[in-house]
Design a protein around this motif. Structure first.
Motif, PDB file in Angstrom:
ATOM      1  N   VAL A 127      10.021  16.053  -2.725  1.00 37.60           N
ATOM      2  CA  VAL A 127      10.622  15.510  -3.935  1.00 37.60           C
ATOM      3  C   VAL A 127       9.773  15.836  -5.165  1.00 37.60           C
ATOM      4  CG1 VAL A 127      11.399  13.380  -5.048  1.00 37.60           C
ATOM      5  CG2 VAL A 127      11.726  13.685  -2.612  1.00 37.60           C
ATOM      6  N   HIS A 128       8.475  15.870  -5.009  1.00 38.26           N
ATOM      7  CA  HIS A 128       7.510  16.146  -6.089  1.00 38.26           C
ATOM      8  C   HIS A 128       7.655  15.164  -7.247  1.00 38.26           C
ATOM      9  CE1 HIS A 128       6.100  19.775  -4.181  1.00 38.26           C
ATOM     10  NE2 HIS A 128       7.343  20.233  -4.092  1.00 38.26           N
ATOM     11  N   SER A 129       8.007  13.936  -6.919  1.00 40.00           N
ATOM     12  CA  SER A 129       8.131  12.894  -7.932  1.00 40.00           C
ATOM     13  C   SER A 129       6.887  12.019  -7.875  1.00 40.00           C
ATOM     14  CB  SER A 129       9.374  12.054  -7.675  1.00 40.00           C
ATOM     15  OG  SER A 129       9.372  10.915  -8.499  1.00 40.00           O
ATOM     16  N   LYS A 130       6.188  11.957  -8.991  1.00 40.35           N
ATOM     17  CA  LYS A 130       4.961  11.161  -9.032  1.00 40.35           C
ATOM     18  C   LYS A 130       5.267   9.675  -8.876  1.00 40.35           C
ATOM     19  CE  LYS A 130       2.325  14.470 -11.672  1.00 40.35           C
ATOM     20  NZ  LYS A 130       1.496  14.731 -12.840  1.00 40.35           N
ATOM     21  N   LEU A 131       6.329   9.213  -9.503  1.00 41.80           N
ATOM     22  CA  LEU A 131       6.675   7.791  -9.425  1.00 41.80           C
ATOM     23  C   LEU A 131       7.077   7.402  -8.010  1.00 41.80           C
ATOM     24  CD1 LEU A 131       7.170   5.094 -10.852  1.00 41.80           C
ATOM     25  CD2 LEU A 131       9.502   5.862 -11.270  1.00 41.80           C
ATOM     26  N   LEU A 132       7.932   8.199  -7.371  1.00 40.33           N
ATOM     27  CA  LEU A 132       8.352   7.883  -6.002  1.00 40.33           C
ATOM     28  C   LEU A 132       7.182   7.972  -5.028  1.00 40.33           C
ATOM     29  CD1 LEU A 132      11.848   9.612  -5.724  1.00 40.33           C
ATOM     30  CD2 LEU A 132      11.323   7.173  -5.893  1.00 40.33           C
ATOM     31  N   THR A 133       6.303   8.947  -5.228  1.00 41.94           N
ATOM     32  CA  THR A 133       5.126   9.061  -4.360  1.00 41.94           C
ATOM     33  C   THR A 133       4.230   7.848  -4.527  1.00 41.94           C
ATOM     34  OG1 THR A 133       5.228  11.465  -4.536  1.00 41.94           O
ATOM     35  CG2 THR A 133       3.178  10.518  -3.724  1.00 41.94           C
ATOM     36  N   LEU A 134       4.019   7.411  -5.752  1.00 41.38           N
ATOM     37  CA  LEU A 134       3.190   6.229  -5.991  1.00 41.38           C
ATOM     38  C   LEU A 134       3.812   4.982  -5.378  1.00 41.38           C
ATOM     39  CD1 LEU A 134       0.558   5.419  -7.315  1.00 41.38           C
ATOM     40  CD2 LEU A 134       1.818   4.963  -9.409  1.00 41.38           C
ATOM     41  N   LEU A 135       5.123   4.828  -5.492  1.00 39.44           N
ATOM     42  CA  LEU A 135       5.802   3.687  -4.875  1.00 39.44           C
ATOM     43  C   LEU A 135       5.705   3.755  -3.349  1.00 39.44           C
ATOM     44  CD1 LEU A 135       8.986   3.369  -7.118  1.00 39.44           C
ATOM     45  CD2 LEU A 135       7.021   1.830  -7.041  1.00 39.44           C
ATOM     46  N   ALA A 136       5.820   4.955  -2.799  1.00 37.23           N
ATOM     47  CA  ALA A 136       5.705   5.117  -1.344  1.00 37.23           C
ATOM     48  C   ALA A 136       4.292   4.788  -0.870  1.00 37.23           C
ATOM     49  CB  ALA A 136       6.083   6.542  -0.950  1.00 37.23           C
ATOM     50  N   ILE A 137       3.286   5.133  -1.654  1.00 37.96           N
ATOM     51  CA  ILE A 137       1.900   4.824  -1.289  1.00 37.96           C
ATOM     52  C   ILE A 137       1.667   3.317  -1.338  1.00 37.96           C
ATOM     53  CG2 ILE A 137      -0.501   5.067  -2.061  1.00 37.96           C
ATOM     54  CD1 ILE A 137       0.614   7.438  -0.509  1.00 37.96           C
ATOM     55  N   ILE A 138       2.257   2.640  -2.309  1.00 31.37           N
ATOM     56  CA  ILE A 138       2.134   1.177  -2.367  1.00 31.37           C
ATOM     57  C   ILE A 138       2.790   0.551  -1.140  1.00 31.37           C
ATOM     58  CG2 ILE A 138       2.864  -0.878  -3.651  1.00 31.37           C
ATOM     59  CD1 ILE A 138       2.513   0.848  -6.223  1.00 31.37           C
ATOM     60  N   LEU A 139       3.971   1.054  -0.773  1.00 29.40           N
ATOM     61  CA  LEU A 139       4.641   0.587   0.439  1.00 29.40           C
ATOM     62  C   LEU A 139       3.789   0.885   1.671  1.00 29.40           C
ATOM     63  CD1 LEU A 139       7.221  -0.484   1.907  1.00 29.40           C
ATOM     64  CD2 LEU A 139       7.966   1.901   1.980  1.00 29.40           C
ATOM     65  N   GLU A 140       3.205   2.068   1.707  1.00 28.27           N
ATOM     66  CA  GLU A 140       2.363   2.456   2.840  1.00 28.27           C
ATOM     67  C   GLU A 140       1.148   1.542   2.975  1.00 28.27           C
ATOM     68  OE1 GLU A 140      -0.411   6.241   4.160  1.00 28.27           O
ATOM     69  OE2 GLU A 140       1.257   6.578   2.798  1.00 28.27           O
ATOM     70  N   PHE A 141       0.512   1.223   1.855  1.00 24.16           N
ATOM     71  CA  PHE A 141      -0.659   0.351   1.901  1.00 24.16           C
ATOM     72  C   PHE A 141      -0.281  -1.043   2.381  1.00 24.16           C
ATOM     73  CE2 PHE A 141      -3.719  -2.592   0.009  1.00 24.16           C
ATOM     74  CZ  PHE A 141      -4.885  -2.101   0.582  1.00 24.16           C
ATOM     75  N   GLY A 142       0.816  -1.569   1.879  1.00 27.05           N
ATOM     76  CA  GLY A 142       1.271  -2.882   2.328  1.00 27.05           C
ATOM     77  C   GLY A 142       1.626  -2.883   3.810  1.00 27.05           C
ATOM     78  N   ALA A 143       2.288  -1.819   4.258  1.00 28.50           N
ATOM     79  CA  ALA A 143       2.646  -1.708   5.676  1.00 28.50           C
ATOM     80  C   ALA A 143       1.398  -1.561   6.539  1.00 28.50           C
ATOM     81  CB  ALA A 143       3.586  -0.533   5.893  1.00 28.50           C
ATOM     82  N   LEU A 144       0.390  -0.855   6.032  1.00 28.12           N
ATOM     83  CA  LEU A 144      -0.867  -0.702   6.773  1.00 28.12           C
ATOM     84  C   LEU A 144      -1.563  -2.049   6.934  1.00 28.12           C
ATOM     85  CD1 LEU A 144      -3.174   1.020   8.008  1.00 28.12           C
ATOM     86  CD2 LEU A 144      -4.045   1.283   5.681  1.00 28.12           C
ATOM     87  N   VAL A 145      -1.599  -2.830   5.883  1.00 30.54           N
ATOM     88  CA  VAL A 145      -2.219  -4.160   5.962  1.00 30.54           C
ATOM     89  C   VAL A 145      -1.455  -5.037   6.954  1.00 30.54           C
ATOM     90  CG1 VAL A 145      -2.677  -6.279   4.662  1.00 30.54           C
ATOM     91  CG2 VAL A 145      -3.255  -4.061   3.681  1.00 30.54           C
ATOM     92  N   TRP A 146      -0.113  -5.034   6.863  1.00 32.11           N
ATOM     93  CA  TRP A 146       0.698  -5.852   7.761  1.00 32.11           C
ATOM     94  C   TRP A 146       0.545  -5.400   9.210  1.00 32.11           C
ATOM     95  CZ3 TRP A 146       2.397 -10.410   6.793  1.00 32.11           C
ATOM     96  CH2 TRP A 146       3.362 -10.990   7.593  1.00 32.11           C
ATOM     97  N   TYR A 147       0.490  -4.075   9.428  1.00 30.25           N
ATOM     98  CA  TYR A 147       0.288  -3.528  10.776  1.00 30.25           C
ATOM     99  C   TYR A 147      -1.095  -3.924  11.303  1.00 30.25           C
ATOM    100  CZ  TYR A 147      -0.584  -0.098  14.446  1.00 30.25           C
ATOM    101  OH  TYR A 147      -0.906   0.498  15.629  1.00 30.25           O
ATOM    102  N   GLY A 148      -2.118  -3.827  10.471  1.00 31.11           N
ATOM    103  CA  GLY A 148      -3.470  -4.215  10.885  1.00 31.11           C
ATOM    104  C   GLY A 148      -3.563  -5.698  11.213  1.00 31.11           C
ATOM    105  N   LEU A 149      -2.869  -6.518  10.447  1.00 28.04           N
ATOM    106  CA  LEU A 149      -2.880  -7.961  10.704  1.00 28.04           C
ATOM    107  C   LEU A 149      -2.191  -8.312  12.016  1.00 28.04           C
ATOM    108  CD1 LEU A 149      -2.136  -9.439   7.170  1.00 28.04           C
ATOM    109  CD2 LEU A 149      -4.304  -9.483   8.400  1.00 28.04           C
ATOM    110  N   SER A 150      -1.331  -7.432  12.511  1.00 28.51           N
ATOM    111  CA  SER A 150      -0.630  -7.723  13.759  1.00 28.51           C
ATOM    112  C   SER A 150      -1.568  -7.713  14.959  1.00 28.51           C
ATOM    113  CB  SER A 150       0.510  -6.733  13.978  1.00 28.51           C
ATOM    114  OG  SER A 150       0.017  -5.453  14.317  1.00 28.51           O
ATOM    115  N   TYR A 151      -2.741  -7.137  14.821  1.00 30.92           N
ATOM    116  CA  TYR A 151      -3.711  -7.114  15.909  1.00 30.92           C
ATOM    117  C   TYR A 151      -4.618  -8.344  15.905  1.00 30.92           C
ATOM    118  CZ  TYR A 151      -2.474  -2.408  17.284  1.00 30.92           C
ATOM    119  OH  TYR A 151      -1.799  -1.317  17.734  1.00 30.92           O
ATOM    120  N   ILE A 152      -4.567  -9.141  14.857  1.00 34.17           N
ATOM    121  CA  ILE A 152      -5.390 -10.348  14.754  1.00 34.17           C
ATOM    122  C   ILE A 152      -4.492 -11.540  15.036  1.00 34.17           C
ATOM    123  CG2 ILE A 152      -6.883 -11.730  13.261  1.00 34.17           C
ATOM    124  CD1 ILE A 152      -7.294  -9.137  11.603  1.00 34.17           C
TER     125      ILE A 152
END
Length: 171
Positions: A127-152
Protein backbone atom coordinates in the motif's frame (compact mmCIF):
# COMPACT_ATOMS: atom_id res chain seq x y z
CA UNK A 1 26.74 -27.83 30.61
CA UNK A 2 24.94 -29.97 33.19
CA UNK A 3 23.46 -26.84 34.80
CA UNK A 4 22.08 -25.68 31.45
CA UNK A 5 20.50 -29.11 30.86
CA UNK A 6 18.83 -29.02 34.27
CA UNK A 7 17.66 -25.44 33.69
CA UNK A 8 16.13 -26.41 30.35
CA UNK A 9 14.39 -29.40 31.96
CA UNK A 10 12.95 -27.09 34.64
CA UNK A 11 11.80 -24.64 31.97
CA UNK A 12 10.13 -27.47 30.07
CA UNK A 13 8.29 -28.54 33.23
CA UNK A 14 7.17 -24.94 33.86
CA UNK A 15 5.52 -24.66 30.45
CA UNK A 16 3.84 -28.03 30.84
CA UNK A 17 6.12 -30.23 28.79
CA UNK A 18 7.13 -33.65 29.92
CA UNK A 19 10.89 -33.92 30.28
CA UNK A 20 11.16 -37.27 28.51
CA UNK A 21 8.50 -36.70 25.89
CA UNK A 22 7.77 -39.73 23.70
CA UNK A 23 6.90 -39.49 20.00
CA UNK A 24 3.26 -40.58 19.48
CA UNK A 25 2.59 -43.77 17.52
CA UNK A 26 0.01 -41.98 15.32
CA UNK A 27 0.66 -40.87 11.78
CA UNK A 28 3.37 -38.21 11.99
CA UNK A 29 2.29 -34.66 11.30
CA UNK A 30 4.33 -31.93 9.66
CA UNK A 31 5.52 -30.65 13.04
CA UNK A 32 6.48 -34.13 14.24
CA UNK A 33 8.66 -34.60 11.17
CA UNK A 34 10.06 -31.10 11.60
CA UNK A 35 10.86 -31.72 15.29
CA UNK A 36 12.64 -34.97 14.45
CA UNK A 37 14.77 -33.24 11.84
CA UNK A 38 15.64 -30.37 14.19
CA UNK A 39 17.42 -32.18 16.96
CA UNK A 40 19.56 -29.69 18.82
CA UNK A 41 21.58 -30.04 21.97
CA UNK A 42 20.66 -27.98 25.00
CA UNK A 43 23.56 -25.65 24.39
CA UNK A 44 22.59 -25.17 20.73
CA UNK A 45 19.00 -24.41 21.75
CA UNK A 46 20.12 -21.80 24.27
CA UNK A 47 22.47 -20.21 21.73
CA UNK A 48 19.74 -20.19 19.07
CA UNK A 49 17.28 -18.64 21.51
CA UNK A 50 19.78 -15.97 22.60
CA UNK A 51 20.84 -15.05 19.05
CA UNK A 52 17.28 -14.98 17.70
CA UNK A 53 15.99 -12.96 20.66
CA UNK A 54 18.92 -10.53 20.50
CA UNK A 55 18.43 -10.03 16.77
CA UNK A 56 14.70 -9.51 17.26
CA UNK A 57 15.17 -7.00 20.05
CA UNK A 58 17.89 -5.22 18.05
CA UNK A 59 15.58 -4.90 15.04
CA UNK A 60 12.75 -3.69 17.24
CA UNK A 61 14.88 -1.07 18.99
CA UNK A 62 16.68 -0.02 15.79
CA UNK A 63 13.31 0.59 14.18
CA UNK A 64 13.08 3.67 16.40
CA UNK A 65 15.86 5.23 14.29
CA UNK A 66 13.57 5.19 11.25
CA UNK A 67 10.41 6.11 13.15
CA UNK A 68 9.67 9.09 10.92
CA UNK A 69 9.59 6.82 7.87
CA UNK A 70 6.64 4.60 8.85
CA UNK A 71 7.19 2.13 6.02
CA UNK A 72 10.77 1.30 7.08
CA UNK A 73 9.68 1.44 10.70
CA UNK A 74 6.86 -1.04 10.05
CA UNK A 75 9.15 -3.49 8.29
CA UNK A 76 11.92 -3.47 10.90
CA UNK A 77 9.52 -3.48 13.85
CA UNK A 78 7.52 -6.39 12.44
CA UNK A 79 10.64 -8.35 11.49
CA UNK A 80 11.97 -7.84 15.03
CA UNK A 81 8.71 -9.12 16.48
CA UNK A 82 8.81 -12.21 14.27
CA UNK A 83 12.40 -12.98 15.31
CA UNK A 84 11.60 -12.51 19.00
CA UNK A 85 8.52 -14.72 18.69
CA UNK A 86 10.51 -17.38 16.84
CA UNK A 87 13.22 -17.40 19.50
CA UNK A 88 11.01 -19.30 21.93
CA UNK A 89 10.69 -22.13 19.41
CA UNK A 90 14.36 -22.88 20.11
CA UNK A 91 13.58 -23.49 23.77
CA UNK A 92 10.37 -25.49 23.61
CA UNK A 93 10.35 -26.67 20.01
CA UNK A 94 8.25 -25.50 17.07
CA UNK A 95 5.43 -28.00 17.67
CA UNK A 96 4.99 -27.02 21.32
CA UNK A 97 5.20 -23.33 20.35
CA UNK A 98 2.46 -23.81 17.77
CA UNK A 99 0.32 -25.78 20.23
CA UNK A 100 0.68 -23.06 22.87
CA UNK A 101 -0.23 -20.38 20.36
CA UNK A 102 -3.39 -22.27 19.41
CA UNK A 103 -4.38 -23.01 23.00
CA UNK A 104 -7.98 -22.05 23.80
CA UNK A 105 -6.80 -19.37 26.23
CA UNK A 106 -4.83 -17.44 23.61
CA UNK A 107 -6.26 -18.42 20.22
CA UNK A 108 -7.92 -15.02 19.72
CA UNK A 109 -4.85 -13.12 20.89
CA UNK A 110 -2.71 -15.18 18.50
CA UNK A 111 -5.08 -14.60 15.59
CA UNK A 112 -5.21 -10.85 16.18
CA UNK A 113 -1.43 -10.67 16.60
CA UNK A 114 -0.71 -12.67 13.43
CA UNK A 115 -3.29 -10.65 11.49
CA UNK A 116 -1.72 -7.40 12.69
CA UNK A 117 1.72 -8.60 11.58
CA UNK A 118 0.35 -9.40 8.11
CA UNK A 119 -1.55 -6.12 7.90
CA UNK A 120 1.53 -4.11 8.91
CA UNK A 121 3.70 -5.81 6.29
CA UNK A 122 0.95 -5.47 3.66
CA UNK A 123 0.59 -1.74 4.36
CA UNK A 124 4.35 -1.25 4.26
CA UNK A 125 5.16 -3.32 1.16
CA UNK A 126 2.12 -2.94 -1.07
CA UNK A 127 0.00 0.00 0.00
CA UNK A 128 2.94 2.34 0.78
CA UNK A 129 0.68 4.43 2.99
CA UNK A 130 2.47 5.96 5.94
CA UNK A 131 -0.75 6.53 7.88
CA UNK A 132 -2.05 2.98 7.38
CA UNK A 133 1.35 1.52 8.24
CA UNK A 134 1.50 3.58 11.42
CA UNK A 135 -2.02 2.49 12.39
CA UNK A 136 -1.11 -1.14 11.68
CA UNK A 137 1.99 -0.83 13.88
CA UNK A 138 -0.12 0.57 16.72
CA UNK A 139 -2.50 -2.37 16.30
CA UNK A 140 0.47 -4.74 16.18
CA UNK A 141 1.94 -3.34 19.40
CA UNK A 142 -1.37 -3.62 21.21
CA UNK A 143 -1.86 -7.17 19.94
CA UNK A 144 1.69 -8.05 21.02
CA UNK A 145 1.04 -6.80 24.54
CA UNK A 146 -2.29 -8.67 24.72
CA UNK A 147 -0.66 -11.85 23.34
CA UNK A 148 2.20 -11.57 25.86
CA UNK A 149 -0.25 -11.07 28.72
CA UNK A 150 -1.98 -14.32 27.76
CA UNK A 151 1.02 -16.25 29.09
CA UNK A 152 0.76 -14.64 32.55
CA UNK A 153 -2.04 -16.07 34.69
CA UNK A 154 -4.85 -13.54 35.32
CA UNK A 155 -2.88 -10.72 33.66
CA UNK A 156 -5.42 -10.00 30.95
CA UNK A 157 -8.33 -9.88 33.38
CA UNK A 158 -6.36 -7.58 35.67
CA UNK A 159 -5.46 -5.21 32.81
CA UNK A 160 -9.08 -5.26 31.60
CA UNK A 161 -10.34 -4.34 35.08
CA UNK A 162 -7.78 -1.53 35.36
CA UNK A 163 -8.80 -0.08 31.99
CA UNK A 164 -12.46 -0.41 32.85
CA UNK A 165 -11.88 1.38 36.17
CA UNK A 166 -9.93 4.15 34.46
CA UNK A 167 -12.49 4.64 31.70
CA UNK A 168 -15.56 4.38 33.94
CA UNK A 169 -17.19 7.81 33.96
CA UNK A 170 -19.64 7.23 36.79
CA UNK A 171 -18.69 8.74 40.12
Amino acid sequence: MEKMSRALERAKMLVGMEVDEEVPAEAPSFFDDFNRQCTLTTQQRLYGFAVCLAAGLACTFLSILVFFNPIKFGITFTFGNLLALGSTAFLIGPKRQFDLMLDAVRIYATAIYMASLIIALFCAFYVHSKLLTLLAIILEFGALVWYGLSYIPFARSMVSKIFYACLDTEF
